[in-house]
Design a protein around this motif. Structure first.
Motif, PDB file in Angstrom:
ATOM      1  N   GLY A 100       0.796  -1.219   0.000  1.00  0.00           N
ATOM      2  CA  GLY A 100       0.000   0.000   0.000  1.00  0.00           C
ATOM      3  C   GLY A 100       0.826   1.264   0.000  1.00  0.00           C
ATOM      4  O   GLY A 100       0.270   2.367   0.095  1.00  0.00           O
ATOM      5  N   GLY A 101       2.140   1.164  -0.071  1.00  0.00           N
ATOM      6  CA  GLY A 101       2.971   2.349  -0.194  1.00  0.00           C
ATOM      7  C   GLY A 101       3.427   2.933   1.123  1.00  0.00           C
ATOM      8  O   GLY A 101       3.797   4.114   1.169  1.00  0.00           O
ATOM      9  N   ASP A 102       3.433   2.163   2.204  1.00  0.00           N
ATOM     10  CA  ASP A 102       3.904   2.663   3.504  1.00  0.00           C
ATOM     11  C   ASP A 102       5.026   1.762   3.988  1.00  0.00           C
ATOM     12  O   ASP A 102       4.847   0.954   4.899  1.00  0.00           O
ATOM     13  CB  ASP A 102       2.749   2.686   4.504  1.00  0.00           C
ATOM     14  N   PRO A 103       6.229   1.855   3.377  1.00  0.00           N
ATOM     15  CA  PRO A 103       7.309   0.942   3.758  1.00  0.00           C
ATOM     16  C   PRO A 103       7.789   1.134   5.185  1.00  0.00           C
ATOM     17  O   PRO A 103       8.276   0.188   5.808  1.00  0.00           O
ATOM     18  CB  PRO A 103       8.410   1.257   2.740  1.00  0.00           C
ATOM     19  N   GLY A 104       7.665   2.347   5.726  1.00  0.00           N
ATOM     20  CA  GLY A 104       8.097   2.560   7.103  1.00  0.00           C
ATOM     21  C   GLY A 104       7.266   1.737   8.062  1.00  0.00           C
ATOM     22  O   GLY A 104       7.794   1.066   8.974  1.00  0.00           O
ATOM     23  N   GLN A 105       5.947   1.829   7.909  1.00  0.00           N
ATOM     24  CA  GLN A 105       5.094   1.021   8.774  1.00  0.00           C
ATOM     25  C   GLN A 105       5.309  -0.468   8.511  1.00  0.00           C
ATOM     26  O   GLN A 105       5.294  -1.284   9.444  1.00  0.00           O
ATOM     27  CB  GLN A 105       3.624   1.372   8.535  1.00  0.00           C
ATOM     28  N   VAL A 128       9.038  -4.715  -5.885  1.00  0.00           N
ATOM     29  CA  VAL A 128      10.069  -3.726  -6.182  1.00  0.00           C
ATOM     30  C   VAL A 128       9.830  -2.502  -5.323  1.00  0.00           C
ATOM     31  O   VAL A 128       8.720  -1.966  -5.288  1.00  0.00           O
ATOM     32  CB  VAL A 128      10.026  -3.353  -7.681  1.00  0.00           C
ATOM     33  N   PRO A 129      10.808  -2.040  -4.590  1.00  0.00           N
ATOM     34  CA  PRO A 129      10.626  -0.848  -3.775  1.00  0.00           C
ATOM     35  C   PRO A 129      10.285   0.345  -4.649  1.00  0.00           C
ATOM     36  O   PRO A 129      10.390   0.280  -5.876  1.00  0.00           O
ATOM     37  CB  PRO A 129      11.972  -0.684  -3.079  1.00  0.00           C
ATOM     38  N   PRO A 130       9.864   1.471  -4.054  1.00  0.00           N
ATOM     39  CA  PRO A 130       9.426   2.628  -4.833  1.00  0.00           C
ATOM     40  C   PRO A 130      10.440   3.014  -5.888  1.00  0.00           C
ATOM     41  O   PRO A 130      11.619   3.170  -5.610  1.00  0.00           O
ATOM     42  CB  PRO A 130       9.289   3.719  -3.766  1.00  0.00           C
ATOM     43  N   LEU A 131       9.981   3.175  -7.117  1.00  0.00           N
ATOM     44  CA  LEU A 131      10.843   3.558  -8.217  1.00  0.00           C
ATOM     45  C   LEU A 131      10.587   5.018  -8.580  1.00  0.00           C
ATOM     46  O   LEU A 131       9.652   5.650  -8.109  1.00  0.00           O
ATOM     47  CB  LEU A 131      10.591   2.640  -9.414  1.00  0.00           C
ATOM     48  N   HIS A 132      11.377   5.490  -9.480  1.00  0.00           N
ATOM     49  CA  HIS A 132      11.345   6.929  -9.755  1.00  0.00           C
ATOM     50  C   HIS A 132      10.150   7.336 -10.589  1.00  0.00           C
ATOM     51  O   HIS A 132       9.640   8.442 -10.476  1.00  0.00           O
ATOM     52  CB  HIS A 132      12.635   7.325 -10.483  1.00  0.00           C
TER      53      HIS A 132
END
Length: 1019
Positions: A125-130, A342-346
């Protein structure tokens, strides 16, 4: 604080329990193993027999008292404040076993799985910190290997494997989250340790290469990719998966999509707290839910994917990521591991305008005929609905069929399994097709008007009525739209073409699917020469259901094929830990069936569960008997529509069946009291069916009725087992007496004797009439088995018991056989007058069939006494009485005796002429025992006509087929059998005889029938 809230269990390490925050004493290894087995069962009942066999595996099993003592000690440890005599609340006894009633949150493994699922959702969902926080907390729960006390025990192996695999995935997810937060340098060290520990998991290598590249170490990243390439080639002989290959290409090209993410444009939104009771407790959003939540600024947990989900997004609708959020690049998908997150890309990729079908993650096996059929249906109809039970492969077949119709517009996949309200159905379809979000069916139809496209509407069963209404609107307003729907129940609208997806043929496509998935789970594994037959049988036991076969194949990592096959009796414990990419309802076999069960109405559910006690196919009468409901047709029809019961086409009256997996589930859902009551009703129905049929077996309907009894044989066996388990030997004797003629005619000799022996042991003092009929059954079956002395003793006792009971029918039959067997044995009785008395009893009964049968046996007795002329006259009477009553077996039996008399005279041609008529009748009946003795006598007649080689072939066939049926004509017919066998053996040199007999031993009954037809047609 309640007991359940006060107790905590730990299995991620050595097993332990805490009560009120203090460690509980769990006793020695066996007692702790009992607790571990109950924890693994997750609240389900584990029978006492299973506990003792698995905990004491390889050792002498204890008495039930020992197990009870262990359970009592565990109860005292877990509920120390429970008053004496008060019922336990945690470790409870239910029916034949025990269950541990604790909330999932009380077990560290369940909390771990919950945190793992929440962490994965946060990552997607786009919250890698959590995500990193949640996944780190999950890993912190581990104190050592799962079930460390019992890591080598067979009962713990599947759960240990499941947890260890999940632990590996969580470690990878956490490191992917760390990379996504921009801390790629921090992740390198842990990733190097991870790939050293698990060098064959490709996802770890992908993450390591990406972290090295983002840390400015392009050369090291490429070196890592070369290292895994060598490792896979050296150890497994395979090339890297597509994900590793594409990542290497991107690194060499310095693809901008691999650059680190920019700083987040907004503060992260925390995921709402999920219930702490299992991975399926929080329902993921998908499709329209995702779109609506995205507009409201919430982080959208992606829907769990199935085995063939898109690499570019999890939901049916792909929500465009905000700047800095992660996306899923279709070029980087880990082979065999699902997809690389894949982690967030540009940058993000543009929306795809030509359909959204997912890329397949595994090979598609078989179904060529089905694909051709579906293609034709889609050409001819605008709405095709795939139905079938859960796991049969509806979605995968729909995707393959849709891929074959790719065009400029579509096909489009819309998944609605994750929707729990009809209001989101229209927005979900709109979002999946890339249209502006709308909640109006008319608006959606207006946007689709003029388009020529195929929409795959997947998993409609839980929103059946609104889905049907919407599809009707679209089809009536949009002439170019076609819909391919999947559902466990048809939509029921005009113009719908329903296609029931069949299971895979077990011996071919099912076995091939197992082999492919097993090879993926255990690289380098190849089946042994005898394994393919075992795999085919295993797939048949799994009903050819692809999901069940794939879950079973995955167990090849930890279990042998024999262990998997043996464990199918507890298939819902075995078939777990499906691919992490599957929807929650398809993660285990139990989840799949439970999904269907939850959609039933109460009356339908009650009938479904009670039908589980039926072992074979059944008719409406059987369903009403075991279901104990008024108007059984309505709920039964609903179960057929919902793919839980299958109607067998071409049967009249209509018959039904349930897949074995569904039967196991249904029976397990009954409470002990309901199960006992359903089995009692089942026994009553079985006995009524057997007794009512038995009264007409010796008449013109005999052949058809024997076929019907063959269809019901599985239920007869279940009724015997159920009655004997409850100690009801008299019931078993009564049922055995009713089934005697069925066993006698169809060759189930050993089985019948086994059931009757157990029944007499339980009920030696049953009612005289019950004993008489069962005793006469023993007489007839012992006669077929070639045990004439036992048959004689049983006949004598049956005569006495029948007289005591006042049963002239059984007395007449038993008296006739008493005379014949006594003549064979030289028992010193007046066989001639005794046989005549039997005929007199039969005539007084006014039953023509009984008169015919006793006359036939009287003729056999006279022939055994050396009076062939008198025997021939009696045989003629027997034939006349048999023809009048429709008792063809007695007529053919008398003709068989005439065959043997003709052979005694040396008239082989006459004997073969009679054999041709008798064997033609046998083909109508499906009789095996009488067929064998007739073929045996035919062989002797062939010798008399100069065809000894063909006679030897028949003798070999009779020996082999008779051994399988438990019938030996040479032993059964002590007067003529040995003479017939000797005549054939002596007609050829020993080696020549053996060569021809070996040829016969390799033949089937059908092949022998073809040979006989040719031989008997030749003068």
């Amino acid at each position: 604080m309640g007991v359940a809230e006060d107790v905590r269990f730990g299995v991620l390490g050595t097993i332990r329990a805490e009560v009120g925050g203090r460690a509980a004493g769990l006793g020695g290894p066996r007692q702790r193993a009992v607790l571990a087995l109950l924890l693994i069962a997750r609240g389900r009942i584990v029978s006492a027999d299973r506990i003792m066999s698995e905990v004491w595996e390889g050792a002498r099993q204890p008495s039930p008292t020992t197990l009870h003592g262990y359970v009592a000690d565990l109860r005292r440890a877990l509920e120390p404040e429970r008053p004496p005599g008060a019922p336990p609340r945690l470790l409870v006894r239910e029916g034949p076993g025990y269950a541990l009633r604790v909330a999932p949150a009380a077990v560290d493994a369940e909390r771990f799985a919950d945190l793992a699922a929440r962490g994965r959702r946060a990552l997607e969902g786009g919250d890698p910190g959590q995500a990193a926080d949640l996944l780190g907390r999950a890993l912190a729960l581990w104190r050592g290997p799962a079930y460390a006390d019992f890591g080598g025990a067979a009962f713990a192996t599947p759960d240990v494997t499941r947890l260890e695999n999940l632990r590996a995935a969580v470690q990878e997810d956490r490191l992917a989250a760390i990379i996504a937060t921009g801390r790629h340098t921090d992740a390198v060290g842990e990733l190097e340790a991870l790939v050293a520990e698990r060098p064959l998991r490709e996802r770890g290598w992908e993450l390591l290469a990406l972290a090295l590249y983002r840390s400015g170490r392009q050369a090291d990243a490429l070196a890592a990719l070369r290292a895994v390439r060598r490792r896979l080639a050296d150890e497994l002989g395979i090339d890297p998966g597509r994900g590793l290959r594409d990542l290497e290409t991107a690194i060499l090209a310095q693809d901008p999509l691999l650059d680190p993410p920019p700083a987040p444009a907004r503060p992260p939104v925390r995921e709402p707290a999920a219930p702490a009771h299992g991975t399926d407790s929080a329902v993921p959003a998908s499709g329209g839910e995702a779109a609506l939540l995205a507009r409201e600024g919430a982080v959208v947990p992606a829907q769990e994917e199935r085995s063939a989900q898109p690499v570019r997004g999890h939901g049916a609708a792909v929500v465009s990521p905000r700047p800095g959020e992660g996306v899923r690049d279709p070029r980087f998908s880990g082979a065999g591991e699902g997809m690389l997150d894949v982690p967030p890309l540009h940058a993000t990729r543009p929306a795809q305008a030509t359909g959204n079908l997912p890329f397949a993650l595994s090979s598609f096996v078989g179904r060529a005929d089905e694909l051709a059929t579906v293609a034709a249906l889609l050409d001819a109809h605008r709405l095709v609905t795939f139905t079938g039970p859960g796991g049969v492969g509806k979605t995968r077949l729909a995707l393959e069929a849709a891929r074959a119709r790719t065009g400029a517009d579509g096909p489009w996949l819309v998944e609605i399994a994750g929707l729990h309200t009809a209001d989101l159905l229209v927005p979900t379809i709109a979002a999946a097709l890339g249209l502006p979000t709308t909640a109006s069916p008319d608006h959606l139809a207006g946007m689709l008007a003029g388009r020529d496209t195929l929409v795959v509407l997947d998993n409609c069963e839980h929103l059946l009525a609104p889905a049907a209404t919407l599809v009707h609107t679209l089809l009536t307003r949009c002439g170019g739209v076609r819909v391919l729907a999947t559902s466990r129940e048809s939509l029921g609208i005009s113009g719908e073409m329903v296609y029931e997806v069949p299971p895979l043929p077990a011996a071919t496509e099912g076995a091939e699917l197992f082999l492919r998935r097993a090879a993926a789970a255990l690289p380098g594994w190849t089946p042994e020469p005898g394994d393919r037959e075992l795999i085919a049988g295993l797939c048949a036991g799994l009903d050819g259901i692809p999901l069940a076969i794939e879950l079973a194949a995955a167990q090849c990592r930890t279990l042998s094929l024999n262990q998997i096959a043996d464990a199918l009796t507890d298939r819902f414990t075995l078939l777990v830990a499906g691919s992490a990419g599957r929807p929650g309802r398809h993660r285990t076999l139990l989840d799949t069936v439970a999904w269907s069960d939850q959609l039933l109405q109460p009356a339908e559910r009650r009938l479904f569960h009670r039908l589980g006690v039926l072992e074979g196919g059944f008719d409406l009468e059987a369903a009403a008997a075991v279901g104990d409901v008024d108007g059984v047709l309505v709920p039964l029809s609903a179960l057929v529509r919902k793919s839980l019961v299958t109607a067998e086409p071409g049967t009249a009256p209509r018959r039904y069946r349930m897949l074995e997996t569904l039967r196991h589930y249904a029976r397990a859902e009954l409470s002990p009291q309901d199960l006992a009551a359903a089995r009692e009703r089942h026994r009553a129905w079985v006995l009524a069916r057997a007794e009512s049929t038995e009264r007409h077996l010796r008449g013109p309907q005999g052949a058809a009725l024997l076929d019907g009894l063959t269809r019901d044989q599985a239920d007869f066996r279940a009724a015997f087992a159920s009655a004997l388990a409850t100690g009801d030997g008299e019931y078993a004797l009564r049922l055995g007496g009713a089934l005697f003629w069925f066993w006698f005619r169809t060759g189930y000799v050993a089985e019948g004797l086994t059931w009757l022996s157990q029944a007499f042991a339980l009920a030696p003092h049953a009612a005289a009439g019950v004993r008489a009929r069962a005793r006469f059954a023993v007489c007839g079956l012992c006669y077929l088995a070639g045990r004439p002395q036992e048959a004689y003793e049983a006949a004598r006792t049956a005569v006495q018991e029948a007289r005591e009971a006042g049963d002239p029918v059984t007395e007449a039959s038993a008296t006739a056989y008493f005379a014949y067997l006594g003549a064979l044995a030289g028992a010193g009785i007046d066989a001639r007058s005794t046989a005549g008395a039997a005929v007199g009893l039969a005539r007084r009964s006014a039953l023509d069939w009984l008169e015919a049968e006793t006359l036939m046996v009287q003729g056999m007795a006279l022939r055994a006494l050396g009076d062939p002329a008198a025997a021939a006259a009696v045989f003629q009477e027997a034939v006349a009485a048999a023809r009048a009553s429709g008792h063809d077996w007695a007529a053919d039996g008398a003709a068989w005796c005439e065959m043997k008399t003709a052979c005694d005279r040396g008239d082989g041609a006459r004997a073969l002429a009679v054999a041709a008529d008798v064997l033609a009748a046998m083909d109508r009946y499906g009789d095996i025992s009488f067929w064998l003795v007739t073929v045996h006598s035919t062989a002797r007649a062939l010798v008399l006509t100069g065809r000894a080689a063909q006679a030897a072939v028949l003798m070999g066939a009779v020996q082999a087929i008779g051994a399988r049926a438990g019938v030996s004509p040479e032993l059964m017919d002590p007067l003529d059998g040995p003479r017939e066998a000797a005549a054939v053996r002596e007609a050829l040199p020993p080696q020549e005889y053996e060569r021809h007999a070996a040829q016969g031993r390799a033949m089937t009954r059908q092949e022998v029938g073809t040979l006989l037809a040719a031989l008997l047609a030749t003068p």
